[in-house]
Design a protein around this motif. Structure first.
Motif, short mmCIF file in Angstrom:
data_model
loop_
_atom_site.label_atom_id
_atom_site.label_comp_id
_atom_site.label_asym_id
_atom_site.label_seq_id
_atom_site.Cartn_x
_atom_site.Cartn_y
_atom_site.Cartn_z
N ARG A 189 39.70 -31.38 2.58
CA ARG A 189 40.76 -30.53 2.01
C ARG A 189 41.44 -31.18 0.81
NH1 ARG A 189 43.18 -26.43 5.07
NH2 ARG A 189 43.82 -25.82 3.00
N ASN A 190 41.24 -32.49 0.61
CA ASN A 190 41.94 -33.20 -0.46
C ASN A 190 41.71 -32.64 -1.86
OD1 ASN A 190 43.34 -34.85 1.25
ND2 ASN A 190 42.04 -36.63 0.94
N PRO A 191 40.53 -32.08 -2.18
CA PRO A 191 40.39 -31.50 -3.52
C PRO A 191 41.43 -30.42 -3.83
CG PRO A 191 38.23 -31.83 -2.57
CD PRO A 191 39.24 -32.14 -1.48
N VAL A 192 41.87 -29.71 -2.81
CA VAL A 192 42.93 -28.71 -3.01
C VAL A 192 44.21 -29.42 -3.47
CG1 VAL A 192 44.42 -27.02 -1.85
CG2 VAL A 192 41.98 -27.13 -1.29
N LEU A 193 44.53 -30.54 -2.83
CA LEU A 193 45.72 -31.30 -3.20
C LEU A 193 45.58 -31.86 -4.61
CD1 LEU A 193 46.22 -33.33 0.10
CD2 LEU A 193 47.24 -31.14 -0.51
N PHE A 194 44.42 -32.45 -4.90
CA PHE A 194 44.19 -33.05 -6.22
C PHE A 194 44.32 -32.00 -7.33
CE2 PHE A 194 41.23 -36.17 -3.88
CZ PHE A 194 42.30 -36.98 -3.53
N GLN A 195 43.79 -30.82 -7.08
CA GLN A 195 43.85 -29.75 -8.08
C GLN A 195 45.30 -29.34 -8.35
OE1 GLN A 195 41.75 -28.35 -10.16
NE2 GLN A 195 43.35 -27.00 -10.92
N LEU A 196 46.06 -29.17 -7.28
CA LEU A 196 47.45 -28.74 -7.46
C LEU A 196 48.30 -29.79 -8.16
CD1 LEU A 196 48.05 -26.88 -4.11
CD2 LEU A 196 48.01 -25.88 -6.39
N PHE A 197 47.98 -31.05 -7.96
CA PHE A 197 48.75 -32.13 -8.58
C PHE A 197 48.13 -32.63 -9.88
CE2 PHE A 197 50.88 -32.66 -4.41
CZ PHE A 197 52.19 -32.65 -4.88
#
Length: 162
Positions: free
Chosen positions: A112-120
């Motif tokens: 799920r981390n790519p979702v976090l990286f994209q948003l930040f």
């Protein structure tokens, strides 16, 4: 003459210290707004995001360890973990090392981390641009200051817990 210079230096030091504290307050506000807007995008409450970030940074963790890090009561933590697990952000795994069959370890779901990286990504890019304007020696001082300010915040939060 020396006493005038001392007073001027003392006044300047006080002004600079106040400017640093004000800048930290402004930073806190902006990061809170960023985190809130981020949380809205991924449907996480502020405390959920804090716990997820702690699990990502320090995990795997036991719920007890997470509760201590986040300063969250165990009953509140149960609801947070339920929401994070239901949304697919964390996994609760039985702890094979424990004699207590109820013991679990909290692990982030790294997929799920790519979702976090994209948003930040916007903030990450902007911070890279800010850091590019400083020398390595200046960045070392800034990183040291921020670590020490974080430790001061942690100690102050602990004081309020007792």
């Amino acid at each position: 003459m020396s006493s005038d210079a001392d007073r001027t230096a003392t006044r300047r030091r006080r002004q600079l210290t106040v400017a640093v504290r004000d800048a930290l307050r402004d930073l806190n506000i902006q990061l809170s707004l960023l985190n809130r807007r981020f949380g809205n995008r991924v449907e996480l409450r502020d405390i959920d995001w804090t716990c997820l970030d702690l699990i990502n940074r320090h995990g795997p963790l036991s719920p007890t360890a997470l509760g201590r890090l986040a300063g969250v009561h165990p009953a509140t933590l149960t609801g947070i973990l339920d929401r994070l697990q239901k949304a697919g952000w964390i996994a609760r795994e039985r702890d094979p090392e424990s004699t207590d069959r109820r013991a679990v370890t909290l692990r982030p779901v790294r997929d799920r981390n790519p979702v976090l990286f994209q948003l930040f990504s916007g903030m990450t890019q902007r911070m890279d641009e800010v850091c590019a304007e400083y020398t390595d020696a200046e960045l070392e001082v800034i990183a040291d200051f921020l670590r020490r300010a974080g430790a001061a915040g942690h100690e102050s939060a602990e004081e309020l817990t007792n």
